[in-house]
Design a protein around this motif. Structure first.
Motif, PDB file in Angstrom:
ATOM      1  N   ILE A  79      -6.477  -8.657  -1.212  1.00 31.31           N
ATOM      2  CA  ILE A  79      -5.062  -8.301  -1.008  1.00 31.31           C
ATOM      3  C   ILE A  79      -4.323  -7.888  -2.030  1.00 31.31           C
ATOM      4  CG2 ILE A  79      -2.900  -9.455  -0.048  1.00 31.31           C
ATOM      5  CD1 ILE A  79      -5.261  -9.371   2.013  1.00 31.31           C
ATOM      6  N   HIS A  80      -3.661  -6.763  -1.960  1.00 30.32           N
ATOM      7  CA  HIS A  80      -2.671  -6.150  -2.937  1.00 30.32           C
ATOM      8  C   HIS A  80      -1.437  -6.449  -3.291  1.00 30.32           C
ATOM      9  CE1 HIS A  80      -2.345  -2.129  -5.679  1.00 30.32           C
ATOM     10  NE2 HIS A  80      -1.823  -3.228  -6.238  1.00 30.32           N
ATOM     11  N   CYS A  81      -0.705  -7.143  -4.020  1.00 37.07           N
ATOM     12  CA  CYS A  81       0.425  -7.346  -4.269  1.00 37.07           C
ATOM     13  C   CYS A  81       1.053  -6.506  -5.397  1.00 37.07           C
ATOM     14  CB  CYS A  81       0.725  -8.902  -4.846  1.00 37.07           C
ATOM     15  SG  CYS A  81       2.385  -9.383  -4.770  1.00 37.07           S
ATOM     16  N   PRO A  82       1.789  -5.362  -4.795  1.00 36.93           N
ATOM     17  CA  PRO A  82       2.017  -4.279  -5.677  1.00 36.93           C
ATOM     18  C   PRO A  82       3.226  -4.723  -6.702  1.00 36.93           C
ATOM     19  CG  PRO A  82       3.110  -4.051  -3.344  1.00 36.93           C
ATOM     20  CD  PRO A  82       2.165  -5.219  -3.299  1.00 36.93           C
ATOM     21  N   GLU A  83       3.116  -3.570  -7.651  1.00 37.06           N
ATOM     22  CA  GLU A  83       4.379  -3.771  -8.621  1.00 37.06           C
ATOM     23  C   GLU A  83       5.584  -3.335  -7.923  1.00 37.06           C
ATOM     24  OE1 GLU A  83       5.958  -1.311 -12.520  1.00 37.06           O
ATOM     25  OE2 GLU A  83       3.812  -1.144 -11.754  1.00 37.06           O
ATOM     26  N   GLY A  84       6.992  -3.897  -8.342  1.00 36.18           N
ATOM     27  CA  GLY A  84       8.045  -3.770  -7.765  1.00 36.18           C
ATOM     28  C   GLY A  84       8.215  -4.347  -6.352  1.00 36.18           C
ATOM     29  N   ARG A  85       7.549  -5.350  -6.008  1.00 31.93           N
ATOM     30  CA  ARG A  85       7.572  -6.428  -4.851  1.00 31.93           C
ATOM     31  C   ARG A  85       7.641  -5.764  -3.488  1.00 31.93           C
ATOM     32  NH1 ARG A  85      10.407  -8.265  -9.454  1.00 31.93           N
ATOM     33  NH2 ARG A  85      12.398  -7.225  -8.741  1.00 31.93           N
ATOM     34  N   ARG A  86       8.214  -4.558  -3.322  1.00 31.89           N
ATOM     35  CA  ARG A  86       8.327  -3.901  -2.199  1.00 31.89           C
ATOM     36  C   ARG A  86       8.143  -4.539  -0.852  1.00 31.89           C
ATOM     37  NH1 ARG A  86       3.523   0.847  -3.596  1.00 31.89           N
ATOM     38  NH2 ARG A  86       4.630   1.145  -5.743  1.00 31.89           N
ATOM     39  N   LEU A  87       9.348  -5.606  -0.958  1.00 31.09           N
ATOM     40  CA  LEU A  87       9.717  -6.224   0.391  1.00 31.09           C
ATOM     41  C   LEU A  87      10.424  -5.403   1.575  1.00 31.09           C
ATOM     42  CD1 LEU A  87      11.223  -9.403  -1.329  1.00 31.09           C
ATOM     43  CD2 LEU A  87       8.682  -8.943  -0.535  1.00 31.09           C
ATOM     44  N   PHE A  88      10.429  -5.753   2.757  1.00 28.65           N
ATOM     45  CA  PHE A  88      11.096  -5.268   3.473  1.00 28.65           C
ATOM     46  C   PHE A  88      12.693  -6.010   3.409  1.00 28.65           C
ATOM     47  CE2 PHE A  88       7.032  -4.612   5.027  1.00 28.65           C
ATOM     48  CZ  PHE A  88       6.996  -3.550   5.468  1.00 28.65           C
ATOM     49  N   GLY A  89      13.553  -5.310   2.820  1.00 25.04           N
ATOM     50  CA  GLY A  89      14.838  -5.856   2.436  1.00 25.04           C
ATOM     51  C   GLY A  89      15.687  -6.391   3.527  1.00 25.04           C
TER      52      GLY A  89
END
Length: 234
Positions: A79-89
């Motif tokens: 599982i990749h947790c990317p830089e910049g978090r990239r949540l569904f705001g």
């Protein structure tokens, strides 16, 4: 668990990775350090099958992953947790967490894992109905890591978790990473905060211009004069 051998990668004419070799043994935290542009995030893209190498081998538990898709990697527990978090705001904290379990059937196990995430990050329990884009940077990072944990990773690829976060929360998040690892999740940690990364990891690699310039036991690396001068400010 994870083995890269002689990986070369390009962006057009730019030779981004130059023969990178590294391993993440089962049950360990391995840190991947280096300055901006050194090739850290590109290495994670190779491992996540978001990018194909020009040369080299990539194996998980002895099986080649070169022809696999990103979906195949998720199914294998990478599982990749990317830089910049990239949540569904526009989604709530709870909705973002549930998205991390999209490959799993709902039910009691998913509910139990949400409680487990809240055990690591108690403040998320207070924010469950809150939109993700209203959270602080540190809280968003907690949601991003929690969302990744909802996929029940065997190996968590974590890209720059300290980026843009207050120092107090950075310390808290790194302490929690040690707890996650102690519970059985291996971690490949890409991080510019070399001191914190080497403090929690077992082994470290330093990328320099797309190649591994240094590697070794993290505790010993912290005492390496070259590493101290370049990455630890002393």
């Amino acid at each position: 668990m994870l083995k890269l051998e002689g990986i070369h990668a390009h962006y057009g004419h730019i030779h981004a990775l130059r023969g990178v070799s590294l391993q993440v043994p089962d049950g360990q935290i391995v840190s991947l350090l280096g300055s901006n542009g050194a090739g850290k995030s590109t290495t994670l893209k190779i491992i996540s099958c978001l990018m194909r190498p020009k040369a080299g081998s990539f194996e998980i538990d002895g099986e080649s992953m070169l022809s696999k898709s990103s979906s195949d990697l998720v199914a294998r527990g990478i599982i990749h947790c990317p830089e910049g978090r990239r949540l569904f705001g526009e989604f709530t904290v709870e909705e973002n967490l549930r998205i991390g379990a999209y490959k799993r059937k709902g039910g009691s196990e998913v509910e139990a894992d949400i409680e487990k995430v809240c055990g690591y990050f108690p403040r998320l329990k207070e924010r469950m109905r809150q939109r993700a884009d209203t959270l602080s940077g540190g809280e968003q990072q907690m949601v991003a890591i929690g969302r990744s944990l909802m996929g029940r990773p065997k190996l968590l690829l974590l890209d720059e978790p300290s980026l843009g976060i207050a120092p107090k929360l950075v310390t808290e998040i790194f302490e929690i990473l040690s707890q996650i690892n102690a519970a059985g999740t291996s971690i490949l940690l890409v991080e510019q905060n070399a001191y914190m990364a080497m403090k929690v990891s077992h082994y470290s690699y330093v990328l320099e211009n797309g190649a591994v310039g240094l590697e070794g036991d993290s505790r010993e690396m912290r005492d390496n004069d070259h590493v101290r001068k370049l990455y630890l400010g002393g």
